[in-house]
Design a protein around this motif. Structure first.
Motif, PDB file in Angstrom:
ATOM      1  N   THR A   1       4.465 -12.893 -39.282  1.00  0.00           N
ATOM      2  CA  THR A   1       5.121 -14.156 -39.655  1.00  0.00           C
ATOM      3  C   THR A   1       5.972 -14.687 -38.512  1.00  0.00           C
ATOM      4  O   THR A   1       5.995 -15.888 -38.233  1.00  0.00           O
ATOM      5  CB  THR A   1       5.986 -13.953 -40.909  1.00  0.00           C
ATOM      6  OG1 THR A   1       5.167 -13.470 -41.977  1.00  0.00           O
ATOM      7  CG2 THR A   1       6.633 -15.263 -41.332  1.00  0.00           C
ATOM      8  N   GLY A   2       6.684 -13.798 -37.839  1.00  0.00           N
ATOM      9  CA  GLY A   2       7.525 -14.213 -36.728  1.00  0.00           C
ATOM     10  C   GLY A   2       6.722 -14.772 -35.573  1.00  0.00           C
ATOM     11  O   GLY A   2       7.109 -15.780 -34.959  1.00  0.00           O
ATOM     12  N   ILE A   3       5.602 -14.140 -35.255  1.00  0.00           N
ATOM     13  CA  ILE A   3       4.778 -14.632 -34.149  1.00  0.00           C
ATOM     14  C   ILE A   3       4.141 -15.965 -34.504  1.00  0.00           C
ATOM     15  O   ILE A   3       4.034 -16.875 -33.662  1.00  0.00           O
ATOM     16  CB  ILE A   3       3.717 -13.575 -33.776  1.00  0.00           C
ATOM     17  CG1 ILE A   3       4.418 -12.333 -33.211  1.00  0.00           C
ATOM     18  CG2 ILE A   3       2.730 -14.136 -32.760  1.00  0.00           C
ATOM     19  CD1 ILE A   3       3.507 -11.150 -33.006  1.00  0.00           C
ATOM     20  N   GLN A   4       3.732 -16.124 -35.744  1.00  0.00           N
ATOM     21  CA  GLN A   4       3.211 -17.428 -36.182  1.00  0.00           C
ATOM     22  C   GLN A   4       4.284 -18.502 -36.048  1.00  0.00           C
ATOM     23  O   GLN A   4       3.990 -19.649 -35.683  1.00  0.00           O
ATOM     24  CB  GLN A   4       2.734 -17.336 -37.637  1.00  0.00           C
ATOM     25  CG  GLN A   4       1.497 -16.485 -37.842  1.00  0.00           C
ATOM     26  CD  GLN A   4       0.222 -17.180 -37.385  1.00  0.00           C
ATOM     27  OE1 GLN A   4       0.227 -18.015 -36.490  1.00  0.00           O
ATOM     28  NE2 GLN A   4      -0.885 -16.852 -38.032  1.00  0.00           N
ATOM     29  N   ALA A   5       5.542 -18.146 -36.311  1.00  0.00           N
ATOM     30  CA  ALA A   5       6.634 -19.114 -36.150  1.00  0.00           C
ATOM     31  C   ALA A   5       6.762 -19.540 -34.693  1.00  0.00           C
ATOM     32  O   ALA A   5       7.041 -20.711 -34.401  1.00  0.00           O
ATOM     33  CB  ALA A   5       7.941 -18.515 -36.653  1.00  0.00           C
ATOM     34  N   LEU A   6       6.558 -18.612 -33.760  1.00  0.00           N
ATOM     35  CA  LEU A   6       6.591 -18.972 -32.344  1.00  0.00           C
ATOM     36  C   LEU A   6       5.492 -19.965 -32.004  1.00  0.00           C
ATOM     37  O   LEU A   6       5.711 -20.931 -31.252  1.00  0.00           O
ATOM     38  CB  LEU A   6       6.439 -17.723 -31.474  1.00  0.00           C
ATOM     39  CG  LEU A   6       7.530 -16.662 -31.548  1.00  0.00           C
ATOM     40  CD1 LEU A   6       7.219 -15.525 -30.587  1.00  0.00           C
ATOM     41  CD2 LEU A   6       8.893 -17.249 -31.232  1.00  0.00           C
ATOM     42  N   ARG A   7       4.313 -19.750 -32.531  1.00  0.00           N
ATOM     43  CA  ARG A   7       3.195 -20.657 -32.248  1.00  0.00           C
ATOM     44  C   ARG A   7       3.468 -22.048 -32.820  1.00  0.00           C
ATOM     45  O   ARG A   7       3.090 -23.063 -32.221  1.00  0.00           O
ATOM     46  CB  ARG A   7       1.891 -20.089 -32.820  1.00  0.00           C
ATOM     47  CG  ARG A   7       1.492 -18.762 -32.183  1.00  0.00           C
ATOM     48  CD  ARG A   7       0.193 -18.220 -32.743  1.00  0.00           C
ATOM     49  NE  ARG A   7      -0.930 -19.058 -32.367  1.00  0.00           N
ATOM     50  CZ  ARG A   7      -1.622 -19.822 -33.198  1.00  0.00           C
ATOM     51  NH1 ARG A   7      -1.291 -19.869 -34.490  1.00  0.00           N
ATOM     52  NH2 ARG A   7      -2.636 -20.552 -32.778  1.00  0.00           N
ATOM     53  N   GLN A   8       4.131 -22.106 -33.967  1.00  0.00           N
ATOM     54  CA  GLN A   8       4.478 -23.405 -34.539  1.00  0.00           C
ATOM     55  C   GLN A   8       5.514 -24.140 -33.694  1.00  0.00           C
ATOM     56  O   GLN A   8       5.639 -25.360 -33.788  1.00  0.00           O
ATOM     57  CB  GLN A   8       4.970 -23.225 -35.970  1.00  0.00           C
ATOM     58  CG  GLN A   8       3.873 -22.798 -36.936  1.00  0.00           C
ATOM     59  CD  GLN A   8       4.401 -22.402 -38.304  1.00  0.00           C
ATOM     60  OE1 GLN A   8       5.593 -22.530 -38.569  1.00  0.00           O
ATOM     61  NE2 GLN A   8       3.515 -21.914 -39.168  1.00  0.00           N
ATOM     62  N   LEU A   9       6.246 -23.408 -32.858  1.00  0.00           N
ATOM     63  CA  LEU A   9       7.183 -24.025 -31.919  1.00  0.00           C
ATOM     64  C   LEU A   9       6.480 -24.474 -30.640  1.00  0.00           C
ATOM     65  O   LEU A   9       7.130 -24.826 -29.664  1.00  0.00           O
ATOM     66  CB  LEU A   9       8.299 -23.031 -31.564  1.00  0.00           C
ATOM     67  CG  LEU A   9       9.260 -22.646 -32.685  1.00  0.00           C
ATOM     68  CD1 LEU A   9      10.189 -21.526 -32.222  1.00  0.00           C
ATOM     69  CD2 LEU A   9      10.075 -23.854 -33.133  1.00  0.00           C
ATOM     70  N   ARG A  10       5.152 -24.431 -30.629  1.00  0.00           N
ATOM     71  CA  ARG A  10       4.327 -24.819 -29.483  1.00  0.00           C
ATOM     72  C   ARG A  10       4.561 -23.890 -28.292  1.00  0.00           C
ATOM     73  O   ARG A  10       4.572 -24.310 -27.142  1.00  0.00           O
ATOM     74  CB  ARG A  10       4.569 -26.277 -29.079  1.00  0.00           C
ATOM     75  CG  ARG A  10       4.245 -27.296 -30.169  1.00  0.00           C
ATOM     76  CD  ARG A  10       4.638 -28.690 -29.757  1.00  0.00           C
ATOM     77  NE  ARG A  10       6.097 -28.784 -29.595  1.00  0.00           N
ATOM     78  CZ  ARG A  10       6.714 -29.795 -29.004  1.00  0.00           C
ATOM     79  NH1 ARG A  10       6.011 -30.789 -28.476  1.00  0.00           N
ATOM     80  NH2 ARG A  10       8.041 -29.817 -28.912  1.00  0.00           N
ATOM     81  N   GLN A  11       4.723 -22.610 -28.628  1.00  0.00           N
ATOM     82  CA  GLN A  11       4.905 -21.607 -27.594  1.00  0.00           C
ATOM     83  C   GLN A  11       3.594 -20.893 -27.300  1.00  0.00           C
ATOM     84  O   GLN A  11       2.858 -20.533 -28.207  1.00  0.00           O
ATOM     85  CB  GLN A  11       5.949 -20.570 -28.020  1.00  0.00           C
ATOM     86  CG  GLN A  11       7.335 -21.144 -28.249  1.00  0.00           C
ATOM     87  CD  GLN A  11       7.913 -21.755 -27.006  1.00  0.00           C
ATOM     88  OE1 GLN A  11       8.195 -21.072 -26.030  1.00  0.00           O
ATOM     89  NE2 GLN A  11       8.090 -23.081 -27.027  1.00  0.00           N
ATOM     90  N   GLU A  12       3.294 -20.741 -26.020  1.00  0.00           N
ATOM     91  CA  GLU A  12       2.276 -19.777 -25.644  1.00  0.00           C
ATOM     92  C   GLU A  12       2.956 -18.419 -25.674  1.00  0.00           C
ATOM     93  O   GLU A  12       4.059 -18.258 -25.137  1.00  0.00           O
ATOM     94  CB  GLU A  12       1.725 -20.081 -24.250  1.00  0.00           C
ATOM     95  CG  GLU A  12       0.578 -19.185 -23.865  1.00  0.00           C
ATOM     96  CD  GLU A  12      -0.177 -19.712 -22.658  1.00  0.00           C
ATOM     97  OE1 GLU A  12      -0.405 -18.909 -21.742  1.00  0.00           O
ATOM     98  OE2 GLU A  12      -0.519 -20.911 -22.640  1.00  0.00           O
ATOM     99  N   VAL A  13       2.324 -17.430 -26.294  1.00  0.00           N
ATOM    100  CA  VAL A  13       3.004 -16.167 -26.595  1.00  0.00           C
ATOM    101  C   VAL A  13       2.353 -15.016 -25.835  1.00  0.00           C
ATOM    102  O   VAL A  13       1.126 -14.942 -25.721  1.00  0.00           O
ATOM    103  CB  VAL A  13       2.978 -15.877 -28.110  1.00  0.00           C
ATOM    104  CG1 VAL A  13       3.689 -14.565 -28.426  1.00  0.00           C
ATOM    105  CG2 VAL A  13       3.618 -17.030 -28.888  1.00  0.00           C
TER     106      VAL A  13
END
Length: 299
Positions: free
Chosen positions: A199-211
Motif C-alpha cells: 500500500t505504501g509503495i502504491q502511494a508513492l506511485r500515485q505521487l508520480r514517483q519513480e520508485v
C-alpha cells in the motif's frame, strides 16, 4: 571532490566520494518537473539536444524554422529540442529496530548508501530530500542541490533515530505531505514490516514517483549457520520464541525467505519498479558501482 568541512560531517570518506564523482542517477523515463536543469524532460525546450520536427503553426518562433526542410518539402517545419530539468531525489532510510541487526548491521550500510546516493544526486544539481522511516515518516530534511549541500545530508544521517517499530505502509504514505512533484524515490529497508509494504509503495506511485527498492539483509539472515536450541527475540518487540534449529528448520526458513524476496521482486517488476537485494557486508562502493549499475539505477 567536496571540501574537508563537508567530508568531516559525511558518512563516507573523500576517497569514496571521489569514486562516485563520475556517476549519475538514472530514471526509467523522462520527467516533467518544471525546474530547469540537466535531465531530459518530455517537454519541448531550448537545449541543444535535437528531438524532432513538427509543423509550423501561426505564432511559433520563426527562428526555429528548418529552411532546409522547407526547400525540400515546401512546407514549414520547426526543429524541436529536448528540455533539460532537475529532479527531486528522495532517499528514505528504514530506521526501525530490525535494521540494527547483523554484522555489519543493516543500518550501517543503509546510512552509507543513502549518503552515496544523495551525493551523486547533489553533484548532478538535483534536489534531495532525505527521510527516516519507522512506524511513520519520523523526520526528513530538504537539502537543496549542489555539492555544497552535502554536509547537511551527513549531519542529518548521523542523527537518524536508531529504534522503532516498522509500518512501511503508513511511513511511505506520509511522504505525500512533503512531495508534490514528479521525482525519484529510493527506499532503503529490509522490508520486514508486519503490515507489508504494498500500500505504501502504491502511494508513492500515485505521487508520480519513480520508485527504487533497495532491500538490505544481514549475511546470517540470508544464510543462517546455527544449530541447537535457541530463544529468539523479535527485534521490534513482538516477544520471544523458543526454537530447536535442525536442518529441516533451516531448509524451511530458506524457503520462506526465498518466497518473501521473490514476492517483493515480482511486485516491483509488475509496476516497473527498480529492485535489488543487498547483503549488509557488501561495501558501499561495490553496491553503487556494481549492483546499482546492474539494475540501471546509476550509469
Amino acid at each position: 571532490m567536496v571540501n574537508e568541512r563537508a567530508t568531516s560531517r559525511f558518512p563516507l570518506d573523500s576517497g569514496v566520494l571521489q569514486r562516485l564523482d563520475s556517476l549519475p542517477l538514472l530514471t526509467r523515463r523522462p520527467m516533467a518537473t518544471g525546474r530547469p536543469g540537466r535531465r531530459r524532460s518530455p517537454l519541448a525546450g531550448s537545449s541543444m539536444e535535437f528531438a524532432d520536427f513538427r509543423r509550423y503553426t501561426p505564432g511559433d518562433d520563426f527562428r526555429r524554422i528548418d529552411w532546409r526542410a522547407y526547400a525540400r518539402l515546401e512546407r514549414l517545419f520547426l526543429r524541436v529540442f529536448e528540455a533539460e530539468e532537475n529532479l527531486t531525489v528522495t532517499v528514505l532510510v528504514d530506521c526501525s529496530d530490525s535494521m540494527s541487526y547483523g554484522l555489519p548491521t543493516k543500518a550501517s550500510l543503509a546510512m552509507e548508501l543513502a549518503a552515496a546516493l544523495a551525493y551523486v544526486a547533489l553533484k548532478c544539481e538535483d534536489s534531495v530530500i532525505v527521510g527516516a522511516l519507522t512506524d511513520k515518516l519520523t523526520t526528513y530534511r530538504r537539502v537543496g542541490s549542489g555539492k555544497n549541500a552535502v554536509w547537511s545530508v551527513g549531519e542529518f544521517l548521523q542523527r537518524l533515530p536508531r529504534s522503532g517499530t516498522t509500518d512501511l505502509n503508513r511511513a511511505l504514505y506520509d511522504l505525500g505531505r512533503i512531495v508534490n512533484r514528479p521525482g525519484l524515490t529510493i527506499v532503503i529497508s529490509d522490508f520486514l514490516a508486519p503490515g507489508g509494504y504494498q500500500t505504501g509503495i502504491q502511494a508513492l506511485r500515485q505521487l508520480r514517483q519513480e520508485v527504487a527498492l533497495l532491500q538490505i539483509l544481514a549475511p546470517d539472515e540470508l544464510e543462517p549457520d546455527i544449530q541447537g536450541d535457541w530463544q529468539l527475540q523479535d527485534s521490534e518487540g513482538a516477544g520471544n520464541v523458543d526454537v530447536s534449529v535442525s536442518p529441516a528448520v533451516l531448509q524451511a526458513y530458506r524457503a520462506r525467505l526465498a518466497t518473501f524476496t521473490q514476492e517483493l521482486a515480482a511486485f516491483a517488476h509488475s509496476y516497473a519498479i527498480t529492485y535489488t537485494l543487498i547483503s549488509s557486508d557488501t561495501t558501499v562502493i561495490d553496491v553503487v558501482q556494481r549492483i546499482l549499475r546492474q539494475v540501471e539505477l546509476v550509469k
